[in-house]
Design a protein around this motif. Structure first.
Motif, PDB file in Angstrom:
ATOM      1  N   ILE A 157      30.866  34.812 -14.327  1.00  0.00           N
ATOM      2  CA  ILE A 157      30.588  34.528 -12.908  1.00  0.00           C
ATOM      3  C   ILE A 157      31.550  33.442 -12.427  1.00  0.00           C
ATOM      4  O   ILE A 157      32.139  33.548 -11.352  1.00  0.00           O
ATOM      5  CB  ILE A 157      29.112  34.096 -12.723  1.00  0.00           C
ATOM      6  N   GLY A 158      31.737  32.414 -13.253  1.00  0.00           N
ATOM      7  CA  GLY A 158      32.638  31.317 -12.902  1.00  0.00           C
ATOM      8  C   GLY A 158      31.955  30.312 -11.990  1.00  0.00           C
ATOM      9  O   GLY A 158      30.854  30.538 -11.505  1.00  0.00           O
ATOM     10  N   LYS A 159      32.622  29.169 -11.797  1.00  0.00           N
ATOM     11  CA  LYS A 159      32.058  28.139 -10.911  1.00  0.00           C
ATOM     12  C   LYS A 159      32.002  28.684  -9.496  1.00  0.00           C
ATOM     13  O   LYS A 159      33.005  29.106  -8.945  1.00  0.00           O
ATOM     14  CB  LYS A 159      32.926  26.874 -10.955  1.00  0.00           C
ATOM     15  N   ARG A 160      30.809  28.688  -8.922  1.00  0.00           N
ATOM     16  CA  ARG A 160      30.571  29.214  -7.559  1.00  0.00           C
ATOM     17  C   ARG A 160      31.109  30.639  -7.402  1.00  0.00           C
ATOM     18  O   ARG A 160      31.586  31.019  -6.335  1.00  0.00           O
ATOM     19  CB  ARG A 160      31.173  28.275  -6.500  1.00  0.00           C
ATOM     20  N   GLY A 161      31.080  31.401  -8.489  1.00  0.00           N
ATOM     21  CA  GLY A 161      31.469  32.814  -8.400  1.00  0.00           C
ATOM     22  C   GLY A 161      32.958  33.068  -8.376  1.00  0.00           C
ATOM     23  O   GLY A 161      33.405  34.168  -8.048  1.00  0.00           O
TER      24      GLY A 161
END
Length: 226
Positions: A157-161
């Motif tokens: 997903i990663g930081k904040r998408g």
């Protein structure tokens, strides 16, 4: 012969009494305590915990991808990549006036179908209840199923998408991520699909790498399928 199985985490007291601790358990006074995440087994006079590696442990409100395994007259059973089976009540799909005789469950969902669902209820003593009564949930009509380790889902997903947005934008793919490590990728072009799947696998295998985002970006921007 007694054989009770239940899900335990480190520190859980499995039982008390004259049992012989075998695997992933310690004896503290007369308490037998788990030292691992897994399924405890009481067998005759011994106790052990079978560790769960990579299997999904349900949490309420998690979005999961489930695969329909079978159904009774009242619910579907979903494989959710867990030691637990997800139960989707028929009422959830047919509505409150559901009649077990009149409505045929397989007309809506049959074995092998993929479903985006949410964990509605779970307390570790019984299999989780799932729901599709929400926006963007329900049967998944198209797409390819990709499996990754559940622990790598946050990295995908990663930081904040950021990571997943980068993959979707570069490949024009629509990607649905289940917290249970199952991901559905839909794409109109074979090249986009291949690249999206490759990017997801890169994250799964290289989640520990510091410059992973740059490496995935480089792969996505490269021409062809290499």
């Amino acid at each position: 012969m007694e054989n009770k199985r239940k899900y335990v985490i480190p520190g859980d007291v499995i039982t008390t009494g004259p049992f012989r601790p075998e695997q992933n358990v310690i004896l503290d006074g007369n308490k037998i305590i788990s030292t691992a995440i897994g399924i405890s087994e009481i067998f005759d006079d011994s106790i052990k915990v079978i560790p769960l590696t990579g299997k999904y442990i349900p949490k309420i409100d998690d979005l999961v991808i489930g695969k329909v395994v079978s159904h009774t007259s009242l619910s579907w059973e979903l494989d959710i990549n867990s030691c637990y089976v997800g139960f989707l009540p028929a009422q959830d799909v047919f509505g409150r006036d559901f009649s077990a005789h009149a409505d045929e469950l397989s007309s809506k969902l049959k074995a092998g179908d993929l479903v985006a669902a949410r964990i509605a209820n779970f307390d570790r003593t019984r299999d989780p209840l799932v729901t599709i009564a929400d926006r963007d949930l329900g049967k998944i009509d198209s797409g390819h199923l990709v499996s990754i380790s559940t622990s790598k889902v946050p990295r995908l997903i990663g930081k904040r998408g950021t990571m997943i947005q980068m993959i979707e934008m570069a490949t024009n793919a629509a990607i649905t991520i289940g917290q249970n490590g199952w991901i559905v990728v839909s794409c109109e072009t074979p090249e986009g699909l291949l690249k999206a799947k490759k990017a997801i696998k890169m994250v799964d295998e290289m989640a520990h790498v510091a410059n992973l985002t740059d490496q995935v970006k480089e792969m996505l921007e490269s021409k062809g399928e290499s």
